[in-house]
Design a protein around this motif. Structure first.
Motif, PDB file in Angstrom:
ATOM      1  N   MET A  27       0.631  -1.654  -0.048  1.00 36.62           N
ATOM      2  CA  MET A  27       0.035   0.374   0.298  1.00 36.62           C
ATOM      3  C   MET A  27       0.855   1.207  -0.104  1.00 36.62           C
ATOM      4  N   THR A  35       0.250   0.911   9.280  1.00 36.30           N
ATOM      5  CA  THR A  35      -0.367  -0.088  10.132  1.00 36.30           C
ATOM      6  C   THR A  35       0.361  -0.870  10.438  1.00 36.30           C
ATOM      7  N   ILE A  86      -5.297  -5.745   6.134  1.00 30.12           N
ATOM      8  CA  ILE A  86      -5.741  -3.746   5.173  1.00 30.12           C
ATOM      9  C   ILE A  86      -5.590  -4.497   4.055  1.00 30.12           C
ATOM     10  N   ARG A  90      -7.671  -4.113   0.858  1.00 29.87           N
ATOM     11  CA  ARG A  90      -8.016  -3.194  -0.007  1.00 29.87           C
ATOM     12  C   ARG A  90      -8.028  -3.316  -1.296  1.00 29.87           C
ATOM     13  N   ASN A  91      -7.358  -4.215  -1.178  1.00 26.17           N
ATOM     14  CA  ASN A  91      -7.670  -5.124  -3.289  1.00 26.17           C
ATOM     15  C   ASN A  91      -8.419  -5.865  -3.504  1.00 26.17           C
ATOM     16  N   ALA A  94     -11.223  -2.819  -4.351  1.00 24.78           N
ATOM     17  CA  ALA A  94     -10.713  -2.158  -5.521  1.00 24.78           C
ATOM     18  C   ALA A  94     -11.508  -3.185  -6.620  1.00 24.78           C
TER      19      ALA A  94
END
Length: 95
Positions: A27, A35, A86, A90-91, A94
């Motif tokens: 990220m 994170t 995370i 997140r991926n 997306a």
């Protein structure tokens, strides 16, 4: 206080390392480190509950090499796990 700082440092290193090791969950360097910092701090607070010997060492004021390594490792694992979770979430969002 020293244990918390060591956990945070270990977490930041673990988060940054995990992000760079796997491009699918990376990220960015700053976000990975932040994170990991949070993950290291959280696991650092939970680790003494699981391993009560750390609590005894912390209360006795004994900050030896073994407890430093344990705190670094615990923080690193916590940072790595939280960064990976995370990053994966997140991926998925997306995609």
């Amino acid at each position: 206080m020293e244990q918390i700082l060591i956990n945070l440092i270990g977490g930041a290193i673990g988060g940054a390392g995990t992000g760079k090791a796997s491009p699918t969950i990376d990220m960015g360097a700053i976000v990975n480190a932040l994170t990991g910092l949070v993950g290291g701090g959280v696991l650092g607070q939970l680790l003494p509950i699981v391993l009560p010997a750390l609590v005894g060492a912390a209360q006795g004021g004994n900050l030896d090499v073994g407890s430093i390594v344990t705190n670094l490792a615990g923080g690193g694992v916590g940072g790595a796990v939280l960064t990976a979770v995370i990053g994966l979430i997140r991926n998925k969002l997306a995609a």
